[in-house]
Design a protein around this motif. Structure first.
Motif, PDB file in Angstrom:
ATOM      1  N   ASP B 166       0.431   1.055  -4.023  1.00  0.00           N
ATOM      2  CA  ASP B 166       1.528   1.092  -2.706  1.00  0.00           C
ATOM      3  C   ASP B 166       1.411  -0.291  -2.089  1.00  0.00           C
ATOM      4  O   ASP B 166       2.609  -0.700  -1.484  1.00  0.00           O
ATOM      5  N   VAL B 167       0.342  -0.940  -1.803  1.00  0.00           N
ATOM      6  CA  VAL B 167       0.284  -2.092  -1.084  1.00  0.00           C
ATOM      7  C   VAL B 167       1.001  -3.164  -1.692  1.00  0.00           C
ATOM      8  O   VAL B 167       1.709  -3.979  -1.138  1.00  0.00           O
ATOM      9  N   PHE B 168       0.902  -3.133  -3.017  1.00  0.00           N
ATOM     10  CA  PHE B 168       1.890  -4.277  -3.724  1.00  0.00           C
ATOM     11  C   PHE B 168       3.285  -3.756  -3.836  1.00  0.00           C
ATOM     12  O   PHE B 168       4.063  -4.733  -3.622  1.00  0.00           O
ATOM     13  N   ASP B 169       3.347  -2.432  -3.696  1.00  0.00           N
ATOM     14  CA  ASP B 169       4.842  -2.075  -3.665  1.00  0.00           C
ATOM     15  C   ASP B 169       5.648  -2.449  -2.298  1.00  0.00           C
ATOM     16  O   ASP B 169       6.747  -2.868  -2.349  1.00  0.00           O
ATOM     17  N   ALA B 170       4.819  -2.515  -1.439  1.00  0.00           N
ATOM     18  CA  ALA B 170       5.090  -2.482   0.175  1.00  0.00           C
ATOM     19  C   ALA B 170       5.446  -3.947   0.121  1.00  0.00           C
ATOM     20  O   ALA B 170       6.499  -4.604   0.593  1.00  0.00           O
ATOM     21  N   ALA B 171       4.605  -4.767  -0.433  1.00  0.00           N
ATOM     22  CA  ALA B 171       4.952  -6.324  -0.428  1.00  0.00           C
ATOM     23  C   ALA B 171       5.922  -6.707  -1.096  1.00  0.00           C
ATOM     24  O   ALA B 171       6.721  -7.821  -0.736  1.00  0.00           O
ATOM     25  N   ARG B 172       6.363  -5.912  -2.255  1.00  0.00           N
ATOM     26  CA  ARG B 172       7.459  -6.444  -3.178  1.00  0.00           C
ATOM     27  C   ARG B 172       8.791  -6.059  -2.466  1.00  0.00           C
ATOM     28  O   ARG B 172       9.674  -6.705  -2.590  1.00  0.00           O
TER      29      ARG B 172
END
Lengths: 312, 277
Positions: B166-172
């Motif tokens: 989720d951290v990466f998804d949020a950043a994307r």
């Protein structure tokens, strides 16, 4: 979601930098430098060694010829080679078994709950591991000095004579083994200690309830429980010991009379002292074969050990 | 305390202290000898401590051989190689962990196979290649062949795979591209393992002997472990142990400093490797 809308509006006849493709490009950009370096400086040299081992190339001579397995024949019939192998096996066995036994004992001591200043002892015992072998080898040379060193001082205080170990064909290798043990004991002790601390309390309590004394609890519960770690230390210890170079180069130069010539030092001499590059490559390939064979054997043994480790 | 328990306590600590003294003795000997005069080194019976600390030995070690130059070479070799190797591990580990690519996992498996190739078998061909490139006795020759990383790649890939998606998804969603995700998300979440890798790498490279010995052939390019050997003899035949010990102490100094500051990291690094493997 915003991206798929954008790509849908682009003319399909033009090459589209889709998200997938962009990801692939980024992947390549991130991975190619490392892979290229590996290919050029590790993969290719590996293949090149195989080829060179079949030639008689000597760097001092401009030409090289294909000689098939002649190098291997020469190596396997060279008594010096077999002495080197014997030295290396003796060195490995000597350092490994003594070191593991000592460090296991030490780890047991350090694991005792009544011990004070555990962190300090662990620090001291571990410190040789991070030192520069080439530097500590010089220190040990001085320690072993037969006329002015500390070992000699202790010996003569006890009324004994300390022999010149570095010049003795029988004592030089044991002297190196002592240094090898000293250098590696910290690593195995710390690893054993962590493993012992991980042996579940329930296991040990169950053993105590069953009436097992300290010794039996250790032998039948703790030891099997840490057998994966023991195994790991054995395997890495063998691979490590086989590649010993610094100690030999600094302390003895392989002598006296090849008594301390270990495998990698022998290879180094052949390749970079005598420039017999083809021959040295064959020596290296044999080394690889032994290492690969050893790794293959150990994975099969590991499977059986693991079962014993799990069995309760 | 009951007498038996007291005895056991004394026995335990006696044994441990004995072991610590045995292991620590070479360091004690190195330090004390580094501060002796040459006369004291060769006095019989051996004086365990010098009468007065002879700091001049350190000056002599530094000046009699190009010690400063050795140090510079070691710093460059260790610094560039450690950071470069880590960067390779970072980029490669991240890519294999979080980016999609056809045949990615098979490619990774292939890369892992290289782990089995012992350095010994690459020595001669690397030397030959360096010769053809004219890189013998240069920093490029010292550093580039060693720059690739398998171990760091492997460890960092494992670590990155364990990070929450989720951290990466949020950043994307916020518009961060892959590079931003790698540097601003993944890397900051990897400080502990990154520190361990860099420390272990730095120590290993500082201590390297065989590889620099092969690549360099003039004194001004030698690294410390090799250059140190030149201190053994001055003019005449007797080894200058006091000066050698001073030099050795200086070579070990950065290692001891790092070790004391980050000892937990080293111990953890050793343990993690063993208990996982």
């Amino acid at each position: 979601m915003a991206l798929s809308v954008a790509t849908a509006r682009v003319d399909r006849r033009r090459p589209v930098l889709t998200e997938r493709r962009r990801e692939a490009l980024v992947f390549l950009a991130l991975v190619l430098p490392n892979l290229t370096l590996l290919a050029v400086w590790t993969y290719w040299p590996f293949l090149s060694s195989l080829y060179l081992s079949l030639t008689n190339w000597n760097l001092l001579r401009p030409t090289r010829q294909f000689v098939g397995l002649a190098n291997y024949a020469a190596i396997l019939s060279s008594s010096r080679f077999w002495q080197v192998v014997t030295n290396t096996v003796l060195y490995t066995a000597g350092t490994l078994f003594v070191r593991l036994a000592l460090s296991l004992a030490l780890a047991v001591l350090l694991n005792q709950s009544r011990l004070v200043l555990r962190a300090l002892w662990r620090l001291v015992v571990f410190s040789p591991h991070i030192t520069t072998s080439a530097a500590m080898a010089l220190v040990w040379l001085s320690v072993y000095d037969p006329n002015h060193g500390p070992v000699e001082a202790v010996f003569s205080a006890l009324g004994l004579t300390f022999p010149n170990v570095m010049a003795s064909t029988t004592l030089a290798l044991p002297a190196l083994i002592v240094v090898g043990i000293w250098k590696g004991i910290g690593f195995s002790t710390v690893v054993f200690l962590a493993a012992l601390q991980g042996v579940s309390k329930e296991l040990r309590e169950a053993a105590a309830v069953d009436g097992a004394g300290v010794w039996r609890s250790f032998w039948h519960v703790s030891l099997p429980a840490i057998s994966p770690v023991t195994y790991f230390l054995l395997v890495t210890g063998v691979i490590d010991a086989f590649q010993t170079f610094d100690l030999v180069a600094v302390m003895t130069g392989g002598g006296p009379a090849n008594a301390t010539e270990l495998y990698v030092f022998y290879l180094y001499q052949e390749a970079f002292h005598y420039y017999r590059v083809g021959y040295a490559s064959a020596v290296a390939v044999l080394f690889l074969a032994v290492m690969v064979g050893f790794t293959w054997v150990q994975t099969r043994v590991a499977r059986r050990w693991a079962h014993f480790g799990d069995a309760r | 305390m009951k007498p038996r328990r007291a005895l056991a306590w004394i026995g335990l600590h006696g044994a441990v202290v004995l072991a610590a003294v045995a292991v620590g003795f070479p360091f004690f000997y190195m330090l004390t000898t580094s501060l002796k005069t040459i006369a004291e080194v060769y006095t019989v019976p051996l004086p365990w401590l010098p009468e007065r600390p002879e700091w001049g030995n350190y000056v002599e070690a530094w000046t009699r051989v190009p010690f400063g130059r050795f140090t510079l070479n070691s710093v460059i070799y260790t610094g560039v190689l450690t950071l470069g190797e880590f960067t390779m591990g970072l980029t490669c580990g991240y890519a294999f962990a979080r980016l999609r690519f056809p045949g990615r996992d098979r490619l990774f498996g292939l890369m892992l196979l290289t782990f089995m190739i012992p350095g010994v078998i690459t020595l001669v061909p690397r030397f030959v290649l360096l010769k053809e490139l004219g890189w013998i006795n240069t920093y490029a020759g010292l550093i580039v062949p060693e720059l690739s990383s398998i171990f760091s790649t492997f460890l960092l890939r494992e670590h990155f795979r364990s990070l929450p998606q989720d951290v990466f998804d949020a950043a994307r969603i916020d518009g961060a591209g892959h590079f931003r995700q790698m540097l601003q998300i993944a890397l900051p979440m990897s400080i502990p393992i990154a520190t361990t890798l860099i420390l272990l790498g730095a120590v290993a490279h500082w201590n390297a002997y065989l590889w620099p010995l092969i690549v360099t052939n003039t004194q001004d390019m030698r690294t410390l472990p090799i250059g140190l050997q030149a201190l053994k003899y001055k003019t005449g035949e007797i080894p200058q142990w006091n000066v050698v010990m001073a030099g050795a102490t200086m070579v070990l100094l950065p290692l001891i400093a790092i070790f004391l500051a980050a000892q937990k990291k080293f111990v953890e690094g050793a343990v993690q490797g063993a208990l996982k493997g």
